[in-house]
Design a protein around this motif. Structure first.
Motif, PDB file in Angstrom:
ATOM      1  N   LYS A 143       0.932  -1.382  -0.025  1.00 23.43           N
ATOM      2  CA  LYS A 143       0.141   0.110   0.050  1.00 23.43           C
ATOM      3  C   LYS A 143       0.928   1.433   0.017  1.00 23.43           C
ATOM      4  N   GLU A 182      -2.303   3.097  10.175  1.00 18.86           N
ATOM      5  CA  GLU A 182      -1.932   1.752   9.583  1.00 18.86           C
ATOM      6  C   GLU A 182      -1.738   0.487  10.371  1.00 18.86           C
ATOM      7  N   THR A 203      -6.774  -2.321   3.442  1.00 16.84           N
ATOM      8  CA  THR A 203      -7.137  -1.897   2.073  1.00 16.84           C
ATOM      9  C   THR A 203      -8.749  -1.479   2.208  1.00 16.84           C
TER      10      THR A 203
END
Ligand code: HEM
Length: 573
Positions: free
Chosen positions: A194, A217, A239
């Protein structure tokens, strides 16, 4: 008032996980967000001079109540008088630290009509957590967590706890942890991809750096890992958003609300139907329970019963589902109803999520302020891994990264407090410089073992507020401290990470004694791998100054607005 003070302290406990903080999520809410005033996270003062606030009318009223209602002194124990302003000005555990320096290893904290005993000493902590563990229960913590975790290990009554701990602890066996290395790798890889993709996007616009809230995150990463590790469910939250986990956070938020609200109106018969937030709470619980029930059903439908030893020797490299749920369902002689299994899963989901995310957050925060240590960490990664994958063998060689993880846990323990209540009267040791006769405490006494104070105690650590991962390699004599054996890495041969045995209870990131965290090795390996994989590919700096990162406490120590960092690809890779 009682419930407010007690509960506020309970909220500081990460393993109750009552608050979720991630700026990524729009449901971020923390009713007891306490902003430190003029507090620098880097330089926690060890000075005994406290910038004591003037007591307000509210404080005076509260202390009056204390004197009238709290039943006077607990023996000769030093007493600190808490001000209500201590709760709203800054995180509670900072005040506990100041009072520790002022009043010593064991003191009574009188707060409104309620008194607590605050322990900041390894010998006393050892007495409570290990030597006399079954004379204590989790007190207010269990009340708060029961609606969510039911009879899961953390809030369970003693009988249930004994039965379930015997079954759950063996599930964290060596081959399971080895199998989890792949899960830690794969999930961290998704986070890395990512970041890579975001950087690709920036590069097409001529920039080689991105701003990212790494706390958010890490939260997603830890959630994905715990879902797969505990019940083989991939939230995929790195995601995407997940409705199930939104429901989990909604539930936690409600528990936090309940613990800070004076009148338990939700117990009124109609409240659960009439009050919108109570309806939402029930709905959130239903979403989670449906998901877990489905997973349990699937696991039971495919049950392959075996003895525990057999299960521990399965060929994990060929197992599609290596989860704890699979193990617990397959274990012969450990049949339980679905409700208990659900409570177990929920407890581990909550206990293992935000705690680990917080470790990673503070590790990056600390490293970003010590570029030379960041470089040292990256050199170790280059030497051990190059551009290769992280295996268990490699993890064993990443000594410096492992020490960074534990040093981050020392400075930012998750939870900063452990909570206990005496089931029967007890006599606590006096602790460092405390009464030689110890302190008698009656049944029903609420206790905070301040891990934060222990970990930053100037009596047991050199440069207690400094970030020095190397400290764990050095032996430290007990220097005449009665009853404390000092710090000796050789006391726990073969241990990958320093622990409470090596430090004789001066280092308690996972508690100690029979109620010690069952997921400690899982969490430590996970953190080491995620951190190493991030630093292998990227350079990370804080976006603003370290002082601008505001600290707040819910269940864990976290930031108020996220850990915003500048991330770019390493020039050497
Ligand atoms: C860095 C991450 C973690 C930290 C700092 C942490 C810390 C702790 C601490 C301090 C306790 C003891 C609480 C007390 O004595 O009151 C505890 C208990 C517990 N933890 Fe963790 N934990 C972490 C990760 C995990 C993970 C990954 C799991 C499961 C997969 C887990 C499951 C539990 C459970 C079930 C208990 C209750 C044990 C019992 O009462 O028998 N924790 N944890």
């Amino acid at each position: 008032m009682t419930s407010f003070v007690a509960s506020s302290a309970a909220l500081l406990h990460p393993c109750n996980e009552l608050s979720y903080s991630s700026s990524r999520n729009d449901f971020y809410q923390s009713p007891v967000t306490i902003k430190p005033k003029g507090f620098s996270i880097r330089c926690m003062s060890t000075s005994t001079e406290k910038s004591k606030t003037k007591y307000s009318l509210l404080d005076n009223a509260s202390n009056f109540l204390t004197n009238v209602l709290s039943g006077g002194k607990i023996g000769s124990m030093p007493t600190a008088e808490g001000a209500i302003t201590d709760l709203i000005d800054r995180p509670f555990f900072f005040s506990l630290y100041d009072w520790f320096l002022e009043h010593g290893a064991v003191y009574k904290l009188a707060f409104g009509p309620k008194a607590f005993v605050v322990v900041s000493d390894p010998v006393v902590a050892r007495h409570i957590l290990r030597e006399n563990a079954f004379s204590y229960d989790k007190g207010v913590l269990a009340d708060i967590l029961e609606p969510i975790m039911g009879k899961g290990l953390i809030p369970a009554d003693l009988d249930t706890w004994k039965q379930r701990r015997r079954v759950i602890a063996p599930a964290f066996h060596a081959l399971y942890l080895e199998a989890m290395v792949k899960v830690f790798n794969d999930c961290s890889e998704r986070m890395i991809t990512k970041v890579d993709e975001l950087l690709d996007g920036e590069e097409s616009g001529g920039r080689n750096i991105i701003d990212m809230d790494l706390e958010a995150e890490f939260s997603s990463l830890a959630l994905d890992i715990i879902g797969i590790g505990v019940f083989n469910y991939d939230f995929g939250s790195v995601t995407k958003e997940s409705p199930v986990i939104k429901a989990v956070y909604g539930t936690l938020f409600e528990a936090e609300h309940r613990s800070t609200f004076y009148i338990p109106y939700w117990k009124l018969p109609l409240a659960r139907w009439l009050v919108p937030r109570q309806r939402k709470f029930r709905n959130d619980l239903r979403v989670i329970n449906d998901c877990l029930d489905e997973l349990i059903k699937n696991a039971k439908d495919t049950r392959q019963e075996a003895d525990v030893e057999k299960l521990q020797q399965r060929d994990y490299s060929n197992l599609k589902d290596a989860s704890l749920l699979r193990f617990l369902v397959d274990m012969r002689g450990a049949d339980v109803d679905d409700r208990q299994l659900r409570d177990d899963l929920m407890t581990m989901l909550i206990a293992g999520h935000e705690t680990t995310a917080a470790v990673l957050t503070w590790a990056v925060f600390l490293l970003a302020q010590h570029p030379n240590k960041m470089k040292k960490a990256q050199s170790e990664i280059d030497l051990v891994l190059g551009l290769g994958k992280l295996t268990l063998e490699a993890l064993k060689k990443l000594e410096y990264i492992r020490l960074i993880v534990v040093e981050s846990l020392r400075l930012y323990p998750q939870p900063p407090l452990l909570i206990r209540r005496t089931l029967k009267s007890d006599k606590l040791p006096g602790g460092y410089k405390g009464s030689k006769d110890g302190y008698s405490i009656p049944a029903g006494t609420d206790i905070f073992v301040s891990v934060y104070n222990l970990h930053r105690s100037p009596y047991f650590w050199d440069n207690p507020n400094e970030f020095e991962p190397e400290r764990f390699l050095r032996k430290k004599e007990s220097e005449g401290i009665e009853g404390w054996a000092g710090f000796d890495p050789s006391r726990s041969p073969g241990a990958l990470y320093p622990n409470e045995i090596i430090s004789d209870f001066a280092f308690l990131p996972f508690g100690g004694g029979p109620r010690k965290c069952v997921g400690d090795q899982f969490a430590l390996m996970e953190s080491t791998i995620a951190l190493a994989m991030l630093l292998q590919k990227f350079d990370v700096e804080l976006k603003g100054s370290a002082d601008s990162v505001e600290i707040v406490t819910g269940a864990t120590i976290h930031t108020k607005n996220g850990l915003w960092c500048k991330v770019k690809r390493r020039s050497t890779t």
